[in-house]
Enzyme design. Structure first.
Site, PDB file in Angstrom:
ATOM      1  N   HIS A 156       5.314  -8.104  65.980  1.00  0.00           N
ATOM      2  CA  HIS A 156       5.213  -9.029  67.111  1.00  0.00           C
ATOM      3  C   HIS A 156       6.596  -9.283  67.732  1.00  0.00           C
ATOM      4  CE1 HIS A 156       3.630 -12.716  69.227  1.00  0.00           C
ATOM      5  NE2 HIS A 156       4.919 -13.015  69.162  1.00  0.00           N
ATOM      6  N   GLU A 157       7.520  -9.720  66.885  1.00  0.00           N
ATOM      7  CA  GLU A 157       8.839 -10.071  67.416  1.00  0.00           C
ATOM      8  C   GLU A 157       9.548  -8.852  68.000  1.00  0.00           C
ATOM      9  OE1 GLU A 157       9.410 -13.013  67.990  1.00  0.00           O
ATOM     10  OE2 GLU A 157       7.943 -13.920  66.651  1.00  0.00           O
TER      11      GLU A 157
ATOM     12  N   HIS B  43       8.682  -8.388  71.573  1.00  0.00           N
ATOM     13  CA  HIS B  43       9.558  -9.166  72.466  1.00  0.00           C
ATOM     14  C   HIS B  43      10.898  -8.443  72.611  1.00  0.00           C
ATOM     15  CE1 HIS B  43       7.084 -12.728  72.772  1.00  0.00           C
ATOM     16  NE2 HIS B  43       7.109 -12.977  71.473  1.00  0.00           N
TER      17      HIS B  43
ATOM     18  N   HIS C 169      10.820  -5.766  75.087  1.00  0.00           N
ATOM     19  CA  HIS C 169      10.797  -6.316  76.447  1.00  0.00           C
ATOM     20  C   HIS C 169      12.227  -6.566  76.934  1.00  0.00           C
ATOM     21  CE1 HIS C 169       8.346  -9.289  79.187  1.00  0.00           C
ATOM     22  NE2 HIS C 169       8.702  -8.203  79.826  1.00  0.00           N
TER      23      HIS C 169
HETATM   24 ZN   LIG Z   1       5.872 -14.282  70.435  1.00  0.00          ZN
END
Ligand SMILES: [Zn+2]
Length: 730
Positions: free
Chosen positions: A514-515, A518, A521
């Site tokens: 998940h992290e 990011h 991104h």
């Molecule tokens: Zn998040």
């Protein structure tokens, strides 16, 4: 989980901008002396110049805690001067001399702010805490001085009115529009008296949210559970018991065991502990954080909520949520309420089924032992759901953890997926300075060998680190400044004693993917202006790349590549893999319900008008009432966060925005479906997503980016399916 959970340092200036202190009074002698010291710091501070380290990595080795405060002062003074010059420019406003000049202003402040606000979360100290208290209202004042400067706003407004004839490229046009929107939303069109009031409110809010965060760290540390007798830890593994002994030792509690609290209401350790009384103690310590005691947050909440409602009213909105949501892709409180109300009943129905299965198990076990059955309580949920899971899927966490060793998961899982999908490669850099010895730095390269950026990885829990997991940016990519991104991921794994392996739960594995979503991104950002860099999008879009990236944690090819036994190196047996995958929807009713209650609690607090906000004595009663209508009645699913430790919405920029995770998850699950129907893990798919979404930051309307990638708007079907919510409403 969370960007991280916070949207600090989203844009270059974020209008931490500056100043318009036009026509101020003559400085006094003392002020002159301070001004001289500040000016000196503008050249001697470790933040004065762009770092000469690779990728402009902050010079961690040279930064002392005492540097922050004077560097903030010097950075603000510098930006004030720069912005004053923009406002006072006798030349007619142009895009370059006003908008780009604003975007270029405040670079020293950005440098100090990005490092400070990253480290206040990851590695704080009493000096830094004090600095944050001192600087929060000053930073708010500094931003207001810029946003509320009528002369500066007049230049922006002039350009805005001429925008069609300025010949701007699309990103530049959007920059102009965004500046104008930010100024208007910050109060640029208010009367001078209202501006004064707004300034005061902003300073108070920033002070109170800072206090909330600091109280929470205190309350969480104080709330850690001390265990005197090792027998009470029955159910934990040897390694976990050793980690608890070590945690106690760090606090000079030799001969005892310490169970630190994780961020959320539910504590993962509850799934394992056999001692029901200890489970109850841990649970109660978790939910009482911030409600009384040294880190009391009740008063802060009452004041924050009231001030936010007052500020919204001043700016012409019925409540804080309406003000916030106008900038999100959701648009309005009504749209958010509608979505939450649609999802809550099927999620609650699932949770009821899950609870019933556990109650049956409790009753059966009591009967077998001729004991008295008890009613399932919140502190029993994890323990009995784990047993139901074991019975249904025939495995438990302790069987799978040896296959999830931290470094394997990172390099052969997270990095491997990024390699297969985007062609990235990673090289660890041990020659660069870090702020804490456990932090690891990786240089990231594109498929063609060109340098992409730096990735910092901070895996372990510490007493001076906020709980949860998040991504931050240290250096934002922008072509305007020629900067490449430096991003970091923070998670909170209990550090095992030296020489012991770091073994993860599947939840923790997911969090890493998940992290890193990011992180990608941030790393893929390819925009001109810092304001639009990377993850600077609204919260209800920012969780899209991260939740999407979670799909690779359970992709068969990726899983086979990283899930290898830490001792033997053997892959996880296929039968166990199948069970792990089959169990993924297990407990989805609880997981979705606890999340939705927290999202509704956030909306309940922030959809209040000024008159409706409760006094400090009624805060907890208000919460109970809000949960009574939001929660499935009579079922033991508490909200993921109670009010007094809900830092997402009272400290970290997710106010009225906690719904963002599920809103973004619609996009994430829809994209997962797209990947699975387009050949899955392959370069063509990754490159398309990178080109259309992940590299674009906030340089275009996020909904348009998704549509451009997919060829249509989002479909909620894959999300309902993934969470087992299809047809579950009864
Ligand atoms: Zn998040």
């Amino acid at each position: 989980m969370q960007v991280s959970t916070r949207r600090i340092s989203v844009c270059g200036l974020m209008l931490t901008a500056a100043a318009g202190l036009m026509g101020c009074d003559m400085p006094t002698k003392a002020e002159k002396a301070t001004a001289a010291a500040t000016a000196a710091y503008a050249t001697s501070s470790p933040f004065a110049q762009i770092s000469s380290l690779p990728y402009n990595l902050p010079p961690f080795g040279k930064i002392k805690d005492s540097d922050y405060k004077p560097s903030f002062e010097a950075g603000m003074a510098q930006q004030r001067q720069e912005v004053n010059a923009i406002a006072a420019n006798p030349a007619a406003p142009t895009f370059d001399n006003t908008i780009v000049a604003l975007e270029r202003s405040g670079q020293m402040l950005t440098r100090v702010r990005d490092v400070f606000f990253n480290l206040i979360s990851s590695n704080t100290s009493p000096v830094m805490d004090q600095t944050q208290q001192d600087m929060a209202p000053k930073l708010a004042e500094h931003e207001d001085a810029i946003f509320l400067d009528p002369i500066l706003f007049a230049r922006i407004e002039t350009l805005y009115q001429q925008r069609a004839s300025l010949g701007l490229d699309p990103e530049s046009l959007r920059l102009l529009e965004r500046y104008r929107t930010d100024f208007v939303r910050a109060g640029a069109r208010l009367s001078p008296a209202d501006k004064d009031q707004l300034r005061k409110m902003n300073q108070q809010i920033s002070l109170l949210t800072t206090q909330f965060q600091q109280n929470l760290l205190k309350a969480s540390n104080d709330g850690a559970i001390v265990v005197d007798n090792v027998a009470d830890l029955d159910g934990l593994s040897k390694e976990e018991i050793a980690a608890a002994a070590q945690a106690a030792e760090t606090r000079k509690l030799d001969g005892k065991w310490l169970i630190p609290l994780q961020n959320t209401t539910d504590q993962p350790v509850l799934a394992q502990l056999k001692n029901r009384a200890l489970r109850e103690r841990i649970y109660k310590a978790s939910i009482s954080r911030g409600d009384g005691g040294a880190g009391d947050n009740v008063g802060n909440v009452a004041q924050i909520v009231k001030l936010r409602a007052q500020r919204a009213a001043l700016l012409g909105y019925p409540n804080h949520a309406a003000y916030v949501l106008e900038e999100e892709t959701a648009g309005t409180p009504a749209a958010v309420n509608k979505m939450l109300a649609q999802l809550a009943p099927p999620a609650a129905a699932n949770a009821r089924k899950e609870a019933a299965a556990m109650q049956q198990l409790i009753d059966r076990q009591a009967k077998a032992k001729h004991g008295k059955p008890f009613k399932l309580q919140p502190w029993d949920w994890g323990f009995y759901s784990e047993q139901v899971r074991k019975a249904r899927y025939n495995f438990d966490e302790s069987q799978i953890k040896p296959y999830f060793e931290l470094n394997n998961v990172l390099q052969d899982g997270v990095f491997y997926a990024a390699h297969e999908l985007y062609g990235l490669t990673f090289k660890e850099r041990t020659d660069l300075p870090v702020y804490q010895q456990d932090v690891r730095v990786f240089e990231v390269f594109n498929a063609d060998g060109s340098a992409l950026g730096l990735f910092l990885f901070d895996p372990f829990a510490r007493d001076n680190k906020q709980g949860g997991a998040w991504m931050n940016s240290y250096v934002a990519q922008s072509r305007l400044f020629g900067t490449k991104p430096v991003v970091s991921n923070n998670i909170n794994i209990a550090k095992p004693p030296a020489g012991k392996p770091v073994l993860l739960s599947f939840d923790e594995v997911n969090t890493m993917f998940h992290e890193f979503g990011h992180g990608l991104h941030g790393l893929f950002s390819n925009v001109e202006y810092p304001m639009f860099s990377g993850a600077s999008v609204p919260p209800d879009f920012v969780e899209y790349p991260s939740q999407f990236n979670e799909m690779w944690s359970h992709n068969p090819k990726v899983l086979a590549h990283y899930a290898k036994h830490y001792e033997t190196g053997k892959p996880m047996p296929q039968a166990l893999v199948n069970k792990v995958l089959a169990a993924r929807k297990f407990n989805a009713g609880y997981d979705t319900s606890e999340y939705l209650s927290a999202a509704m609690l956030d909306q309940s607090w922030h959809q209040l008008s000024v008159n409706q906000t409760p006094d400090v004595t009624d805060v907890m009663a208000f919460e109970a009432k809000a949960l009574g209508t939001a929660n499935a009645k009579g079922y033991v699913v508490p909200p993921r966060y109670h009010t007094t430790y809900f830092s997402h919405v009272f400290a970290n920029g997710y106010s009225a925005g906690y719904y963002a995770y599920i809103w973004s998850d619609v996009l994430a699950k829809d994209t997962e479906y797209w990947m699975n129907t387009h050949g899955g893990l392959k370069r063509a798919n990754g490159d398309l997503l990178r080109a259309k979404v992940l590299s674009r930051g906030f340089s275009e309307d996020p909904s348009a980016l998704f549509k451009d990638f997919y060829g249509r708007g989002p479909d909620v079907g894959p999300l309902l399916d993934a969470r087992g919510l299809t047809g579950a409403a009864k």
